[in-house]
Enzyme design. Structure first.
Site, PDB file in Angstrom:
ATOM      1  N   ARG A   1       0.827  -1.211   0.000  1.00 50.86           N
ATOM      2  CA  ARG A   1       0.000   0.000   0.000  1.00 50.86           C
ATOM      3  C   ARG A   1       0.860   1.259   0.000  1.00 50.86           C
ATOM      4  O   ARG A   1       2.026   1.243   0.379  1.00 50.86           O
ATOM      5  CB  ARG A   1      -0.928   0.012   1.215  1.00 50.86           C
ATOM      6  CG  ARG A   1      -1.952  -1.114   1.237  1.00 50.86           C
ATOM      7  CD  ARG A   1      -2.853  -1.000   2.453  1.00 50.86           C
ATOM      8  NE  ARG A   1      -3.839  -2.075   2.502  1.00 50.86           N
ATOM      9  CZ  ARG A   1      -3.625  -3.257   3.075  1.00 50.86           C
ATOM     10  NH1 ARG A   1      -2.451  -3.506   3.655  1.00 50.86           N
ATOM     11  NH2 ARG A   1      -4.564  -4.185   3.077  1.00 50.86           N
TER      12      ARG A   1
ATOM     13  N   LYS B   1      -2.127  -0.741   7.839  1.00 53.76           N
ATOM     14  CA  LYS B   1      -3.572  -0.918   7.936  1.00 53.76           C
ATOM     15  C   LYS B   1      -3.958  -2.119   8.780  1.00 53.76           C
ATOM     16  O   LYS B   1      -4.879  -2.040   9.601  1.00 53.76           O
ATOM     17  CB  LYS B   1      -4.174  -1.055   6.533  1.00 53.76           C
ATOM     18  CG  LYS B   1      -5.688  -1.191   6.530  1.00 53.76           C
ATOM     19  CD  LYS B   1      -6.230  -1.250   5.117  1.00 53.76           C
ATOM     20  CE  LYS B   1      -7.753  -1.393   5.124  1.00 53.76           C
ATOM     21  NZ  LYS B   1      -8.302  -1.442   3.740  1.00 53.76           N
TER      22      LYS B   1
ATOM     23  N   HIS C   1      -3.174   3.807  -5.618  1.00 55.13           N
ATOM     24  CA  HIS C   1      -3.530   2.529  -4.998  1.00 55.13           C
ATOM     25  C   HIS C   1      -3.813   1.439  -6.028  1.00 55.13           C
ATOM     26  O   HIS C   1      -3.649   0.245  -5.728  1.00 55.13           O
ATOM     27  CB  HIS C   1      -4.757   2.723  -4.099  1.00 55.13           C
ATOM     28  CG  HIS C   1      -5.134   1.497  -3.327  1.00 55.13           C
ATOM     29  ND1 HIS C   1      -4.388   1.027  -2.258  1.00 55.13           N
ATOM     30  CD2 HIS C   1      -6.170   0.624  -3.477  1.00 55.13           C
ATOM     31  CE1 HIS C   1      -4.952  -0.064  -1.774  1.00 55.13           C
ATOM     32  NE2 HIS C   1      -6.027  -0.331  -2.499  1.00 55.13           N
TER      33      HIS C   1
ATOM     34  N   ARG D   1      -1.565  -1.572  -6.750  1.00 54.44           N
ATOM     35  CA  ARG D   1      -1.632  -2.781  -5.915  1.00 54.44           C
ATOM     36  C   ARG D   1      -2.457  -3.860  -6.615  1.00 54.44           C
ATOM     37  O   ARG D   1      -2.077  -5.035  -6.617  1.00 54.44           O
ATOM     38  CB  ARG D   1      -2.239  -2.409  -4.561  1.00 54.44           C
ATOM     39  CG  ARG D   1      -2.296  -3.525  -3.525  1.00 54.44           C
ATOM     40  CD  ARG D   1      -2.568  -2.905  -2.158  1.00 54.44           C
ATOM     41  NE  ARG D   1      -3.133  -3.817  -1.197  1.00 54.44           N
ATOM     42  CZ  ARG D   1      -2.442  -4.640  -0.422  1.00 54.44           C
ATOM     43  NH1 ARG D   1      -1.121  -4.688  -0.513  1.00 54.44           N
ATOM     44  NH2 ARG D   1      -3.043  -5.417   0.458  1.00 54.44           N
TER      45      ARG D   1
ATOM     46  N   HIS E   1      -3.279 -10.391   2.884  1.00 51.61           N
ATOM     47  CA  HIS E   1      -4.706 -10.557   3.155  1.00 51.61           C
ATOM     48  C   HIS E   1      -4.953 -11.767   4.051  1.00 51.61           C
ATOM     49  O   HIS E   1      -4.262 -12.781   3.947  1.00 51.61           O
ATOM     50  CB  HIS E   1      -5.482 -10.729   1.848  1.00 51.61           C
ATOM     51  CG  HIS E   1      -5.583  -9.461   1.056  1.00 51.61           C
ATOM     52  ND1 HIS E   1      -5.734  -9.440  -0.318  1.00 51.61           N
ATOM     53  CD2 HIS E   1      -5.565  -8.159   1.446  1.00 51.61           C
ATOM     54  CE1 HIS E   1      -5.803  -8.185  -0.731  1.00 51.61           C
ATOM     55  NE2 HIS E   1      -5.694  -7.396   0.319  1.00 51.61           N
TER      56      HIS E   1
ATOM     57  N   TYR F   1      -9.091  -7.652  -5.578  1.00 51.56           N
ATOM     58  CA  TYR F   1      -8.017  -6.981  -6.314  1.00 51.56           C
ATOM     59  C   TYR F   1      -7.823  -7.602  -7.693  1.00 51.56           C
ATOM     60  O   TYR F   1      -7.378  -6.941  -8.626  1.00 51.56           O
ATOM     61  CB  TYR F   1      -6.707  -7.060  -5.522  1.00 51.56           C
ATOM     62  CG  TYR F   1      -6.621  -6.069  -4.402  1.00 51.56           C
ATOM     63  CD1 TYR F   1      -5.959  -4.854  -4.566  1.00 51.56           C
ATOM     64  CD2 TYR F   1      -7.204  -6.333  -3.173  1.00 51.56           C
ATOM     65  CE1 TYR F   1      -5.881  -3.931  -3.541  1.00 51.56           C
ATOM     66  CE2 TYR F   1      -7.138  -5.419  -2.135  1.00 51.56           C
ATOM     67  CZ  TYR F   1      -6.470  -4.220  -2.326  1.00 51.56           C
ATOM     68  OH  TYR F   1      -6.406  -3.306  -1.303  1.00 51.56           O
TER      69      TYR F   1
END
Length: 375
Positions: free
Chosen positions: A226, A249, A330, A333, A353, A362
């Site tokens: 990120r 995050k 972003h 990614r 993840h 994604y």
């Protein structure tokens, strides 16, 4: 002879005028309803009214909290429900403890504040066990009607947690969760995905303008991390031939081998790190190469600066984004995930993840690609 000023021309409780014959003025005073003491407020009537009104409001809130506290203590002793306001105070204390112990991130903690405040404002006086689906649905509908479905999703998610905690502490019956019973707000994503060809156009412009932008974009594509994590990457994060990332995050810890190579652009992470090393002494991989009016040479390039310069380069590339909104930093990614997936890499681990479902979001190219018919 001038008329005598009116002394009682306001109806604000606890606000009193005092006429002075000596100077022919009216002085305003506020009488504290509990102590009985008078407090001088000067001669400005508008200011006196505003101060007295605010004081009355605060005293009323204080009394209400005291009454609720007494009522809740009695209710608890009798095994009855407490008010929503009292439960939200306890919920906030639980979140404070979770933040201190590291169970939740600071951003998650901050995100809970607005939904909690909204529920307190709308249903604070109701018993927590009396808050129903309609109460929550009305909150969500206001955000949806205002064109803010993402905020509606956040409010719903936080309030689901509020009632989960209430279940754990026995303040509502098991399974009682009116927020969970509401419909999940839908948000149509209009931001376009980024293709490799589009990325190359933007990269050429960004790299020619600021070399640190080229470094940041290469790191984004090769590592799949990120924006904030890329901005914070340090040379000291590299050991045992791996770049170590603690994701801001989620807190996920990822060790990325320097030998990792993205075949689509023929760059390895080792190559990118070597490119980041230059004549400017810096602790950060993405840093300023020369001093400017706003930054010193070798200083960290903040996420906002990367976002702004990416957008500038993207606009200069004059790419047709159709009806959707232009891709942001972003989106690299997602592009990274799709390119590595073609190589057969475990992209779930690379992106950090917890579930494959997150990674699959994604992988969705949002209509950019073509489905080929096999013969």
């Amino acid at each position: 002879m001038a008329a005598r000023p009116r002394k009682n021309n306001v109806s604000v409780p606890n606000l009193y005028p005092l006429y002075s014959r000596k100077v022919n003025k009216v002085y305003w005073r506020y009488k504290h309803p509990v102590t009985g003491k008078f407090h001088a407020l000067g001669t400005n009537e508008a200011e006196a009214i505003a101060i007295a009104t605010e004081a009355n409001t605060r005293l009323a809130e204080q009394r209400t909290r005291q009454i609720l506290a007494i009522s809740d203590r009695i209710a608890t002793s009798k095994g009855k429900a407490i008010t929503t306001s009292t439960w939200l105070d306890r919920y906030q204390a639980i979140q404070d403890d979770r933040l201190k112990s590291g169970d939740i991130r600071l951003n998650t903690y901050k995100q809970k504040a607005k939904p909690v405040s909204l529920l307190r404002e709308r249903a604070g006086m109701k018993l927590i066990s009396a808050v129903d689906v309609r109460d929550i649905a009305q909150l969500l509908d206001e955000y949806i009607a205002a064109g803010r479905p993402r905020m509606a999703q956040v409010v719903r998610s936080v309030l689901i947690d509020v009632f989960k905690e209430a279940q754990h502490y026995g303040e509502v019956p098991p399974g009682y969760n009116p927020a969970l019973a509401t419909k999940q707000p839908r948000r149509k994503i209009t931001r376009q995905r980024l293709s490799l060809e589009e990325w190359k156009k933007i990269f050429d412009i960004a790299d020619a303008t600021h070399r640190y932008m080229g470094n940041a974009m290469l790191l984004a594509l090769v590592t799949g991390q990120r924006l904030g994590d890329i901005s914070r990457m340090k040379f000291s994060d590299i050991w045992d031939d791996h770049l170590h990332v603690i994701q801001e995050k989620t807190g996920s810890k990822i060790a990325i081998p320097l030998s990792l190579r993205l075949n689509a652009i023929n760059w390895s992470l080792r190559d990118v790190v070597a490119r980041c090393r230059d004549y400017a002494v810096s602790a950060y991989l993405v840093h300023f190469f020369r001093s400017t009016s706003q930054a010193e040479r070798g200083a960290q390039v903040k996420a906002n600066t990367l976002t702004m310069n990416f957008s500038k380069a993207r606009d200069l590339a004059r790419i047709d984004w159709g009806e959707g909104s232009p891709a942001t930093f972003h989106e690299q990614r997602s592009l990274s995930e799709r390119l590595y997936k073609e190589q057969g890499l475990d992209t779930q681990k690379l992106l950090g993840h917890k579930t494959q479902q997150q990674t699959d979001r994604y992988h969705d190219d949002r209509g950019k690609g073509w489905s080929k018919v096999a013969l």
